[in-house]
Design an enzyme around this catalytic site. Sequence first.
Site, PDB file in Angstrom:
ATOM      1  CG  ASP A  32     -66.727  11.721  23.333  1.00  0.00           C
ATOM      2  OD1 ASP A  32     -65.764  11.273  23.975  1.00  0.00           O
ATOM      3  OD2 ASP A  32     -67.056  12.919  23.336  1.00  0.00           O
ATOM      4  N   GLY A  53     -56.954   9.526  23.214  1.00  0.00           N
ATOM      5  CA  GLY A  53     -55.615   8.928  23.147  1.00  0.00           C
ATOM      6  C   GLY A  53     -55.359   7.833  24.162  1.00  0.00           C
ATOM      7  CG  ASP A  90     -62.564  18.222  24.101  1.00  0.00           C
ATOM      8  OD1 ASP A  90     -62.255  17.036  23.885  1.00  0.00           O
ATOM      9  OD2 ASP A  90     -63.727  18.595  24.325  1.00  0.00           O
TER      10      ASP A  90
HETATM   11  C1  GAL Z   1     -65.913  15.631  24.295  1.00  0.00           C
HETATM   12  C2  GAL Z   1     -65.294  15.555  22.920  1.00  0.00           C
HETATM   13  C3  GAL Z   1     -65.701  16.793  22.162  1.00  0.00           C
HETATM   14  C4  GAL Z   1     -67.210  16.830  22.064  1.00  0.00           C
HETATM   15  C5  GAL Z   1     -67.845  16.730  23.439  1.00  0.00           C
HETATM   16  C6  GAL Z   1     -69.348  16.559  23.359  1.00  0.00           C
HETATM   17  O1  GAL Z   1     -65.557  14.512  25.033  1.00  0.00           O
HETATM   18  O2  GAL Z   1     -63.909  15.460  23.030  1.00  0.00           O
HETATM   19  O3  GAL Z   1     -65.089  16.821  20.904  1.00  0.00           O
HETATM   20  O4  GAL Z   1     -67.634  15.774  21.244  1.00  0.00           O
HETATM   21  O5  GAL Z   1     -67.331  15.647  24.167  1.00  0.00           O
HETATM   22  O6  GAL Z   1     -69.957  16.449  24.619  1.00  0.00           O
END
Ligand code: GAL
Length: 660
Positions: free
Chosen positions: A411, A453, A474
């Site tokens: 991420d 994306g 999200d």
């Molecule tokens: C976001 C991600 C989520 C989750 C979260 C965890 O950036 O899109 O799905 O993983 O971080 O902190």
Amino acid sequence: MTTIRLPRISFILMLAALCSISLVKAQKADTLWLQKIDLSKVTQGWGTAQPNLSIGGNALTIAGQTFKNGVGSHSEGLINLDLKGTAQHFQAMVGLDDEAAGHKGSVVFSVLADRKEVFRSPVMVSGTKAVKIDLNLKGVQKLALVVEDAGDGTDWDHGDWVNAFILYKGVKPQVVGVIPSVKPYILTPLESPKPKINGAKVFGVRPGHPFMFTVAATGTRPMTFTAENLPQGLTLDSKTGIITGVLNDKGETVVTLKAKNSLGTATRKLKIVVGDKIALTPPLGWNSWNCFANAVDQDKVKAAADAMVKSGLINHGWTYINMDDCWETKPGSTDPKLMGEPRDANGMININKKFTDMKVLTDYIHSKGLKAGLYSSPGPLTCAGFTASYQFEDKDAQQWAKWGFDYIKYDWCSYGTISKGETVAECKKPYIVLRNALDKVDRDILFSLCQYGMGNVWEWGEEIGGNCWRTTGDITDSWSSMSGIGFKQNGHEKYAGPGHWNDPDMLVVGLVGWGPQLHPSRLTPDEQYTHISLWSLLASPLLIGCDMTQMDAFTKNLLTNDEVIDINQDPLGKQASLVSKDGGLEVWAKDLEDGSKAVGLFNRNTTKETVKATWNALGLAGKQVAHDVWRQKDQGTFADSFSAVVPAHGVKLITLRKAK
Ligand code: GAL
């Protein structure tokens, strides 16, 4: 008497008519300010709409100008109004709220009058001056005010409607709640006690790497599993159906699997492909984030693995148990459970005190025939501020492999402080680094890119060795979020295929809540059918986001329909695309390996509608048998089109095969 009374009555009626005409003529228009409508009935992808405030709760401000009147929204935002035929005029200014300055919010505003688009703004970003809308509404019955994501994800899409009002004469227009509530209803037929083999029909593994595949089968236990033509190097546990071993030579083998119980024997072919590709069908599993977020711990993960088995989901092909963020230590935290050295003396990452031993945990997950997944970020910290992989990529890949993980979600987050902008080259960089690190370990680890994306990741995700990539920000459990994301996937279909999938984010059915408090998904039952049907058509990774220890019958029905799952897992690996659209009525279709087509007839409107799929739009010719996928039964033969009455926000999911 009659002769005298009649003229008197008609005279009075005439007078009344004249009076009412002049009354109408004289009637002044009233003003309905947008902030005065019942805002509990409007929807947006994030936050709560409040009068005269932005969605972030601040004064409404666009490009430095503050507005006293208005409503803050967020993509995908929808305000639906029933104008009662009395509306004369609509005026508003629109723009991105200044509270999104410095972030990458961008929105498009549109207005639909009786489902026809009568206004569309340019893309509005931070600093774009408010744009004025001025519309004649005479004769219009329904008005929809929409805030759309402009194509770069929904993050910081804080769109404002300011100085917005409707002039009307007579009955006051009213906001319409999205749709009346419907009780959950179950479509998936009851499971047969006879054996039936489900799940993926093709499975990829790299040579020399540990092999594990569990034969998913429904039917009463005890059940005995056998396999014909199982390649040397593999063994099948006849009691559990778990196949393990190692295959050293590249090539394909078609194995005949058998599952036998007291009521009969089921047979199905499985193609095993030893080569460079894994994830030949989209991953099916669970992830901790949408239910537990920060509240994830070892017991909850073990309980999820137990529930995957106990609920029977494993018998339908569900495989991965993935921990998301918050398993690492958290620099600067004062919470004793999260404090601690980020890494050991050798630079290997430490776990926080909510977990005791990752290897023991993955062994536990594997012993059940399931696979284990983990999360990290290419930056110094994860999104939730925990220790991440920056400059420790090789060590982390080694550690994850040693622990026995089969899946990594990577991420972007704090990598934003390292990257030099968001050019495609910069977007690729950290993912190439981890790809190289993963290539050095002797374990198949599914590589899931999460960067919402950026840089059109779908165009290069496969090239840099990603197995799936998030295409959006999200998801949350609202109609605007789920439908906004799902129906935006059109055009991405050419980038999906075996081994590389577009990922519109995890599922929001069942008990969700981003922990510790959970709540039932705020999607209506029809919206949940839409969610699962659309994600299946899109060949998206299906990662359950709910607490699986507390699944009700409705949620299980959504997640255990083998025909729906088969559409997602079809070996051809095609992603559905939009084939026709009439306002909010959309037909999406994808080709299946057996030559048939899976077709979703979606109704994005707020009332029940008839949706029509024509052979013309679908590229079909001749008579077709329509098969209702959720109910698992044929619905008849059709000559040139198929129509269905579809509930508000609902779907009819069918397959079409050539009639004999
Ligand atoms: C976001 C991600 C989520 C989750 C979260 C965890 O950036 O899109 O799905 O993983 O971080 O902190």
